[in-house]
Design an enzyme around this catalytic site. Structure first.
Site, mmCIF file in Angstrom:
data_model
loop_
_atom_site.group_PDB
_atom_site.id
_atom_site.type_symbol
_atom_site.label_atom_id
_atom_site.label_comp_id
_atom_site.label_asym_id
_atom_site.label_seq_id
_atom_site.Cartn_x
_atom_site.Cartn_y
_atom_site.Cartn_z
ATOM 1 N N ARG A 124 0.826 -1.215 0.000
ATOM 2 C CA ARG A 124 0.000 0.000 0.000
ATOM 3 C C ARG A 124 0.856 1.258 0.000
ATOM 4 O O ARG A 124 0.644 2.172 -0.792
ATOM 5 C CB ARG A 124 -0.912 -0.003 1.220
ATOM 6 C CG ARG A 124 -1.806 -1.212 1.286
ATOM 7 C CD ARG A 124 -2.397 -1.319 2.679
ATOM 8 N NE ARG A 124 -3.340 -0.222 2.923
ATOM 9 C CZ ARG A 124 -4.626 -0.332 2.698
ATOM 10 N NH1 ARG A 124 -5.134 -1.442 2.238
ATOM 11 N NH2 ARG A 124 -5.428 0.677 2.939
ATOM 12 N N THR A 125 1.817 1.307 0.931
ATOM 13 C CA THR A 125 2.645 2.509 1.021
ATOM 14 C C THR A 125 3.491 2.666 -0.244
ATOM 15 O O THR A 125 3.652 3.763 -0.766
ATOM 16 C CB THR A 125 3.548 2.441 2.264
ATOM 17 O OG1 THR A 125 2.724 2.227 3.403
ATOM 18 C CG2 THR A 125 4.329 3.721 2.446
ATOM 19 N N LYS A 175 21.791 -10.999 -0.676
ATOM 20 C CA LYS A 175 23.137 -11.545 -0.827
ATOM 21 C C LYS A 175 24.092 -10.942 0.195
ATOM 22 O O LYS A 175 25.295 -11.142 0.133
ATOM 23 C CB LYS A 175 23.655 -11.274 -2.243
ATOM 24 C CG LYS A 175 22.822 -11.960 -3.312
ATOM 25 C CD LYS A 175 23.246 -11.538 -4.708
ATOM 26 C CE LYS A 175 22.261 -12.057 -5.746
ATOM 27 N NZ LYS A 175 22.339 -11.292 -6.987
ATOM 28 N N ARG A 180 11.632 2.245 3.491
ATOM 29 C CA ARG A 180 10.879 1.485 4.505
ATOM 30 C C ARG A 180 11.840 0.438 5.042
ATOM 31 O O ARG A 180 12.469 -0.276 4.248
ATOM 32 C CB ARG A 180 9.675 0.831 3.830
ATOM 33 C CG ARG A 180 9.064 -0.367 4.557
ATOM 34 C CD ARG A 180 8.319 0.000 5.829
ATOM 35 N NE ARG A 180 7.187 0.863 5.652
ATOM 36 C CZ ARG A 180 5.916 0.443 5.670
ATOM 37 N NH1 ARG A 180 5.633 -0.815 5.856
ATOM 38 N NH2 ARG A 180 4.934 1.302 5.500
ATOM 39 N N HIS A 200 6.317 6.981 10.984
ATOM 40 C CA HIS A 200 5.742 6.828 9.653
ATOM 41 C C HIS A 200 5.100 8.178 9.312
ATOM 42 O O HIS A 200 3.887 8.316 9.289
ATOM 43 C CB HIS A 200 4.698 5.702 9.670
ATOM 44 C CG HIS A 200 4.265 5.240 8.307
ATOM 45 N ND1 HIS A 200 4.651 5.865 7.151
ATOM 46 C CD2 HIS A 200 3.468 4.217 7.940
ATOM 47 C CE1 HIS A 200 4.107 5.234 6.127
ATOM 48 N NE2 HIS A 200 3.387 4.237 6.567
#
Lengths: 181, 323
Positions: free
Chosen positions: B55-56, B83, B105, B135
């Site tokens: 969503r974000t 990796k 994020r 946020h």
């Protein structure tokens, strides 16, 4: 000391006569302003748009749609300067599709604001035609753009500044030429 | 001058109102058949997501694309990060690609701060959620939605009564909202079982309550937080049913709220858990509007950070428009 020279080039009654003449010219040009939508460019263009719209309403006795169009997001010089805050955009409910749109601004200079406005209009539809009304045309165009209705042609030098003051925001109606040497 | 948006603590009331006003203007420009605004043409925005958040991510992607920016999505899954690449090396790779802004994020609180301040990159950093810390764009879109409904879409949120209900302990949304809403003058009450309140919450600029029912009649905006499935069996509350009975928003609870009040939820919602289906579908639930407002709010943040020659947050000079 070298103080900048101020010269009032239009006073309140000059502005009033210019705006009235522009309103008459729009009426004449559009043969009755039946499909005219007047959009002012913030900030002062919006107040001029409302004055012109108000006058046409008085002459014709019916409502003329008047709104505002912020062109900031469409400018091509954004990255060259400090950030510009956005101003209200308010398109009348009738929209601009197939209408005769008259853009109104206070000063016509480089023509870049008008170019941005033409792009911005595309967000809202395709007008039948677009006209441009300005209170002052000070020359020095950088783009092939001209005004259809001009309050006053004012030849200036690039070092000069034109200040338009309107009673809605500045408590007085005047256009001042400031020569900063 | 703030080049980054890392947490709501960094925002003054003036900055926050500027972001909300800018979002409102952008909403006005997006009424018709929405096309792209050319504003950020030639700029590159990287979505750097170390945690899944569809969503974000799509909200930031839509915002950047509507402003004509080039968007690069970098998901940690299946990438060089798996990796063993460090944040530093990832950052320097993005820098070499010419990222003007990095939307990050990350599961670790503070990762965006590190990215912004370690000198690895020259662009702006926008925090899209870090650990249990912050946020900020979620809080901004929540504030926008509240202001739009309850304050006529202008000014601050002075005196607005906001209740945030649910898992405050793990919620970066709650933290950012408490900070931003109080900066804007709102009175915030946190409602949760004691086990879902963080240590030190009494120091926050918010009232604390264990009972949702006590606050319903005095709430203008009620924000329900999602009960995360992974917490359900972790002894924070006896059972999902018991939580739902005491802290879930049912139709009968909603009927005790003022007429004008609205219900917010950051999504995704758990129907029947923290919010009843009929509440989620009622006109007072503004959950879908929050999604729409999320795009214009993120557009506003991108414009203010990248639109001019320097950031507009912290020090905006509104030039006289030169025709």
């Amino acid at each position: 000391m070298n103080l900048p020279a101020h010269r009032v080039v239009l006073d309140a009654s000059d502005i009033s006569r210019s705006v009235t003449r522009i309103a008459h010219e729009i009426l004449e040009d559009s043969k009755g302003a039946n499909d005219v939508v007047i959009l002012g460019i913030p900030n002062r263009g919006v107040h001029l748009a409302h004055r012109i719209g108000g006058l046409i309403e008085t002459f014709e006795g019916r409502e003329i749609p008047v709104g505002s169009l912020d062109v900031t997001m469409f400018r091509d010089d954004l990255r060259r300067g400090k950030l510009r805050s956005l101003e209200p955009t308010n398109i009348p409910a009738c929209g601009i599709e197939d209408r005769l749109v008259v853009l109104v601004d206070d000063v016509l200079y480089s023509g870049r604001t008008v170019r941005a406005a033409l792009d911005a209009l595309g967000e809202f539809g395709r007008p039948r035609a677009v006209r441009l009304a300005v209170l002052v045309d000070r020359g020095h165009r950088e783009l092939p753009i001209r005004a259809d209705f001009v309050g006053k042609n004012l030849p200036t030098s690039r070092s000069e500044t034109i200040r338009v003051r309107l009673r809605e925001v500045d408590d007085t109606d005047e256009v001042v030429l400031e020569a900063t040497s | 001058m703030t080049r980054h948006l890392l947490s709501c603590e960094d925002l003054t009331a003036e900055d926050a109102i500027l972001i909300l006003d800018t979002a409102k203007r952008l909403g006005e420009l997006s009424t018709g058949p929405m096309r792209k605004l050319p504003t950020l043409r030639g700029r590159t925005v990287v979505n750097l997501f170390f945690e899944d958040s569809t969503r974000t991510r799509i909200s930031f992607e839509a915002a950047a694309k509507r402003l004509s920016a080039d968007v690069i999505n970098f998901a940690a899954k299946g990438s060089s990060v798996e990796k063993g690449e460090s944040l530093k090396d990832t950052a320097m790779t993005l820098e070499a690609m010419g990222a003007d802004a990095v939307v990050i994020r990350h599961p670790a609180s503070g990762a965006p701060y590190r990215l912004a301040n370690a000198g690895w990159i020259g662009g702006s950093v926008i925090n899209a959620g870090d650990g249990t810390h912050a946020h900020p764009t979620q809080a901004l879109l929540d504030a926008y939605t509240m202001r739009d409904h309850l304050r006529g879409g202008t000014g601050d949120l002075q005196g607005l009564r906001v209740c945030i209900v649910g898992d405050i302990l793990h919620s970066r949304v709650a933290r950012s909202n408490v900070s931003l809403l109080t900066t804007l003058g709102a009175d915030v009450t946190l409602v949760a079982p004691p086990t879902l309140l963080p240590i030190g919450v009494e120091e926050w600029p918010a009232k604390i309550s264990y009972s949702l029912d006590d606050h319903l009649p005095e709430t203008d905006a009620l924000m329900m937080l999602r009960v995360q499935n992974e917490r359900m069996n972790s002894a924070y509350f006896p059972s999902a049913r018991e939580y739902s009975r005491r802290y879930g928003l049912t139709a009968s609870r909603m009927s005790r709220m003022p007429e004008h009040s609205i219900v917010l939820h950051p999504g995704p919602i758990n129907r029947g858990m923290e919010i009843a289906s009929e509440v989620a579908d009622s006109p007072r639930a503004v959950i879908i509007e929050q999604v729409r407002n999320g795009v214009i709010t993120r557009m506003a943040v991108l414009y203010l950070l990248l639109g001019g020659s320097e950031s507009g947050l912290g020090d905006l000079v509104d030039e006289e428009a030169t025709a």
